[in-house]
Design an enzyme around this catalytic site. Structure first.
Site, PDB file in Angstrom:
ATOM      1  N   ASP A 108       7.101  -1.941  22.559  1.00 23.69           N
ATOM      2  CA  ASP A 108       6.434  -1.184  23.611  1.00 23.69           C
ATOM      3  C   ASP A 108       6.908   0.258  23.533  1.00 23.69           C
ATOM      4  O   ASP A 108       8.113   0.525  23.571  1.00 23.69           O
ATOM      5  CB  ASP A 108       6.800  -1.759  24.987  1.00 23.69           C
ATOM      6  CG  ASP A 108       6.183  -3.140  25.193  1.00 23.69           C
ATOM      7  OD1 ASP A 108       5.308  -3.531  24.386  1.00 23.69           O
ATOM      8  OD2 ASP A 108       6.582  -3.820  26.152  1.00 23.69           O
ATOM      9  N   ASP A 145      -6.215 -10.281  27.550  1.00 24.54           N
ATOM     10  CA  ASP A 145      -5.192 -10.628  28.544  1.00 24.54           C
ATOM     11  C   ASP A 145      -5.875 -11.520  29.571  1.00 24.54           C
ATOM     12  O   ASP A 145      -6.923 -11.154  30.100  1.00 24.54           O
ATOM     13  CB  ASP A 145      -4.677  -9.373  29.263  1.00 24.54           C
ATOM     14  CG  ASP A 145      -3.918  -8.430  28.332  1.00 24.54           C
ATOM     15  OD1 ASP A 145      -3.648  -8.824  27.183  1.00 24.54           O
ATOM     16  OD2 ASP A 145      -3.614  -7.299  28.761  1.00 24.54           O
TER      17      ASP A 145
END
Lengths: 222, 256
Positions: free
Chosen positions: B11, B130
């Site tokens: 990330d 997602d």
């Protein structure tokens, strides 16, 4: 001069960086004159066949590439670059390729994804090469090593002697490395295949240079 | 036989790794390029960068990270976060990315996926899905697509969405269970398997890995072709090599 053909369809940056690992500098452009001048040519490529051929045609690159091939200038096609060397492709309709290697480009067959042994298409991931012939490109130190593939189409050269290495996907046999004289293509991405990929590229340049200078060597300071 | 892929994900926020590996020998643990080199050396099959703070203003920062990584790591690289236009895709590919991951923009404009696949080839277009679980009054489970990092419900059924994205030209699906993400309880296997058994393209399982057994579950029971994890690798708890050894001992073929 090593020239990487830029027709707006490839990961040129990684290739140039890979060559730097063993002390080779390449020029990068889409100018036909640079292709005409080059003593070694790399044709990279990602994307769709027809769109890529149109870009080569539109950029005036088709005839300098064909002319270089007929002069025996060493050429390396990577992934779509290899596919463009063939006579034709069935990707999004029927398209003519550069026609430097007899044979065509076919879609890999989907073999029923509920069968766990079937390969999902696109074929994405690392695979070993099944070598068909003795070739200077076969890096002895990396015999068992895998290379990174990401593609939905495969090449099928017509002449058996043009197959250097092969791969079978869902029952279809395609070539993973092709050679016809000084023209070489690989379906995998050597610039993304770690040390084995770099060894493959290096072997290509050593053989290309050997062709030009009869025994010349790539700088050994990598 | 194709090998199951192990993909560490980093990330990245404003060009820095948010949760990095705590390796003492790293000069700069916040530098994504340094982290990428560690994963490369450990035998990662691919690398994924997720720009968690993507915006117009900081796009150049991510491109620079990608470029510096591609200079040093000769491995496949996927970049996601804020990929909204064909120009975004092109810029990332030119910087050295091999694939881009598209999530919110695909929901806002499904034709974007079609256009990008047509232009750059399906093989470089990853659609990230997602999803969260829901239950119909009939007690049947469904999976709903979320966007904006899992914050926004869309009312779209994930299985339908997966089919549509394949039809639009997606080359891979990156599945993240928002119910499991960050819980370390393992992938949502039912979600992963439902989608994997629906589509013919490669599927990457993500969200919830807390142990090496979870990676095995994702491949064996979830029918995923690749597994993606962040924190178990970030904190140096397990190396990529350990993950692969564990998969191998469970009878799953991996690259040495």
């Amino acid at each position: 001069m090593i020239h990487v053909v830029d027709y707006g369809r490839g990961n040129l940056f990684s290739i140039v960086q890979a060559l730097r690992q063993f002390g080779l500098e390449a020029s990068v452009s889409g100018r036909p004159a640079d292709v005409e001048r080059a003593d070694t040519i790399i044709l990279p490529g990602v994307g769709a066949f027809g769109d890529a051929m149109a870009a080569l045609d539109g950029g005036g690159l088709t005839s300098p590439l064909r002319s270089a091939a007929s002069r025996g200038v060493p050429m390396l096609g990577i992934c779509l670059g290899l596919q463009l060397f063939m006579e034709s492709s069935e990707e999004f309709g029927h398209h003519k390729g550069l026609g430097l290697i007899p044979g065509d480009v076919r879609r890999l067959s989907d073999a029923g994804h509920q069968d766990p042994s079937a390969v999902r298409i696109p074929n994405v991931g690392w695979r070993a090469l099944r070598w068909e012939t003795r070739d200077p490109l076969r890096p002895a130190a990396y015999e068992q090593t895998m290379f990174y593939f990401v593609h939905s189409y495969g090449v099928v050269p017509r002449e058996p002697e043009d197959w250097v290495a092969s791969l079978t996907i869902n029952g279809d046999r395609i070539a993973s490395v092709v050679r016809r004289g000084a023209i070489v293509g690989c379906q995998f991405h050597p610039e993304k295949s770690g040390p084995a990929g770099l060894a493959f590229l290096r072997a290509f340049f050593e053989s290309a240079m050997g062709r030009r200078t009869e025994g010349g060597r790539v700088r050994e300071d990598a | 036989m194709l090998k199951a892929r192990v993909i560490p994900c980093l990330d990245v926020k404003d060009g820095r790794v948010v949760k990095g590996i705590n390796f003492v020998n790293l000069r700069d643990a916040g530098d994504p390029v340094e982290q990428a080199r560690v994963y490369d050396a450990q035998g990662a099959d691919e690398l994924c960068f997720l720009d968690i703070n993507a915006s117009h203003e900081n796009r150049g920062v991510m491109l620079d990270v990608v470029r510096r990584t591609a200079e040093q790591c000769f491995m496949p690289l996927t970049v996601g976060g804020g990929v909204r236009t064909v120009d975004d895709v092109r810029a990332l590919l030119l910087a050295g990315a091999d694939k881009v991951s598209i999530n919110t923009a695909a929901v806002q404009n499904p034709d974007f996926v079609r256009e990008a696949a047509r232009k750059f080839g399906s093989q470089c277009i990853v659609v990230a899905i997602d999803a969260r679980r829901g239950t119909w009054p009939s007690n049947q489970t469904y999976f709903e697509v979320f966007t904006h990092g899992g914050r926004k419900a869309t009312g779209i059924d994930a299985v339908d969405w997966a089919r549509r994205m394949v039809e639009a030209g997606a080359g891979e699906l990156l599945l993240t269970s928002m119910d499991r993400d960050g819980t370390r309880q393992g992938f949502d296997i039912e979600f992963t398997r439902t989608i994997a058994d629906t589509v013919p393209i490669p599927v990457i399982a993500s969200g919830g890995v807390g142990s090496l057994d979870h990676l095995v579950d994702g491949i064996r029971d979830g029918h995923a072709t690749a597994v993606l994890a962040a924190s178990i690798f970030h904190y140096g708890e397990f190396s990529i090599a350990q993950a692969k050894a564990h998969l191998r001992s469970a009878g799953i073929a991996v690259r040495d």
